[in-house]
Design a protein around this motif. Structure first.
Motif, short mmCIF file in Angstrom:
data_model
loop_
_atom_site.label_atom_id
_atom_site.label_comp_id
_atom_site.label_asym_id
_atom_site.label_seq_id
_atom_site.Cartn_x
_atom_site.Cartn_y
_atom_site.Cartn_z
N VAL B 4 0.85 -1.18 0.00
CA VAL B 4 0.00 0.00 0.00
C VAL B 4 0.89 1.24 0.00
N PHE B 34 -9.95 0.49 3.15
CA PHE B 34 -10.45 1.32 4.24
C PHE B 34 -9.71 2.65 4.24
N TYR B 36 -9.04 5.87 6.87
CA TYR B 36 -9.11 6.34 8.24
C TYR B 36 -8.53 7.75 8.30
N GLN B 38 -6.53 10.26 11.12
CA GLN B 38 -5.85 10.25 12.40
C GLN B 38 -5.43 11.67 12.77
N GLY B 43 -6.05 7.91 18.08
CA GLY B 43 -6.07 6.72 17.25
C GLY B 43 -6.79 6.98 15.93
N PRO B 44 -6.56 6.14 14.94
CA PRO B 44 -7.25 6.30 13.66
C PRO B 44 -8.77 6.21 13.84
N PHE B 46 -12.35 5.67 11.73
CA PHE B 46 -12.86 5.12 10.48
C PHE B 46 -13.63 6.16 9.68
N LEU B 87 -5.17 7.88 6.41
CA LEU B 87 -4.55 6.57 6.24
C LEU B 87 -5.43 5.68 5.37
N LEU B 98 -5.21 -5.88 8.32
CA LEU B 98 -5.13 -4.70 7.47
C LEU B 98 -3.67 -4.32 7.23
N PHE B 100 -1.60 -1.16 6.22
CA PHE B 100 -1.76 0.29 6.15
C PHE B 100 -0.70 0.92 5.28
N GLY B 101 -1.06 2.02 4.62
CA GLY B 101 -0.09 2.88 3.98
C GLY B 101 0.51 3.81 5.02
N ALA B 102 1.49 4.59 4.59
CA ALA B 102 2.19 5.48 5.51
C ALA B 102 1.40 6.76 5.82
#
Lengths: 117, 110
Positions: B4, B34, B36, B38, B43-44, B46, B87, B98, B100-102
């Motif tokens: 990702v 997904f 998100y 942040q 926290g992230p 949704f 994110l 999941l 995640f990307g950066a």
């Protein structure tokens, strides 16, 4: 009411110590997770439990041991802390089902910032 | 190999200046993508889930779209409260793992 709560929010400790982070969710979810977010903000999954059973166990040093006393709680114990363990650790939960992606929406706690000196 | 990738890493916008964030992925069997949000020290949170190419979802000033290789998060007429890191994450396997990307850090100035 906080849906996913973690304690403590901040943890500062010396190298070599053992520490625990606690997580509780009041959403009635079956699955809980631990993620590590490093200094570059990359979120990586560490562990996942479904109904107290370990279902995801990524390549994590065995100094990290998760424990799930019941499906509402997932704690993370870390032995012999190292400098590289400094990060923000997030707990999350979801009403997960392997055939239903829609139920995999993960709800995160506010994080525990761990600093190892 | 990254599965990702998000771009740009950071984005600075004037209030009202629309823009798009990109999330490209290389997983073979996508089960869900997904988005998100942040905020610093939190926290992230949704935002959206997308399941198949061509799907679109909207929430206030945000719109997410999905193709077979990437997803876009469009921010229309952003406000300072839209400032956050966005994110993207993909689910490939059966359980909720999941990737995640950066993230893309968005700053919206008045």
């Amino acid at each position: 009411d906080t849906a996913v709560s973690q304690t403590p929010k901040y943890l500062v400790t010396q190298m070599g110590n053992d520490k625990s982070i606690k997580c509780e969710q009041n959403l009635g979810h079956d699955t809980m997770y631990w993620y590590k977010q490093d200094s570059k903000k990359f979120l990586k999954i560490m562990f996942s439990y479904n109904n107290k059973e370990l279902i995801i166990n990524e390549t994590v040093p065995n100094r990290f041991s998760p424990k799930s006393p019941d499906k509402a709680h997932l704690n993370l114990h870390i032995n012999s802390l190292e400098l590289g363990d400094s990060a923000v650790y997030f707990c999350a939960s979801s009403q997960d089902h392997p055939l239903a992606v829609a139920k995999n929406i993960q709800y995160f706690g506010a994080g525990t910032r761990l600093s190892v000196l | 190999e990254d599965q990702v990738t998000q771009s740009p890493e950071a984005l600075r916008l004037q209030e009202g200046e629309s823009s798009s964030l990109n999330c490209s992925y290389t997983v073979s069997g996508l089960r869900g993508l997904f988005w998100y949000r942040q905020d610093p020290g939190k926290g992230p949170e949704f935002l959206f889930t997308l399941y198949s190419a061509g799907e679109e979802k909207e929430k206030e000033r945000l719109k997410a779209t999905l193709t077979k290789k990437e997803s876009f998060l469009h921010i229309t007429a952003p406000k300072p409260e839209d400032s956050a890191t966005y994110l993207c994450a993909v689910q490939e396997g059966s359980w909720g793992k999941l990737q995640f990307g950066a993230g893309t850090q968005v700053v919206v100035t008045p």
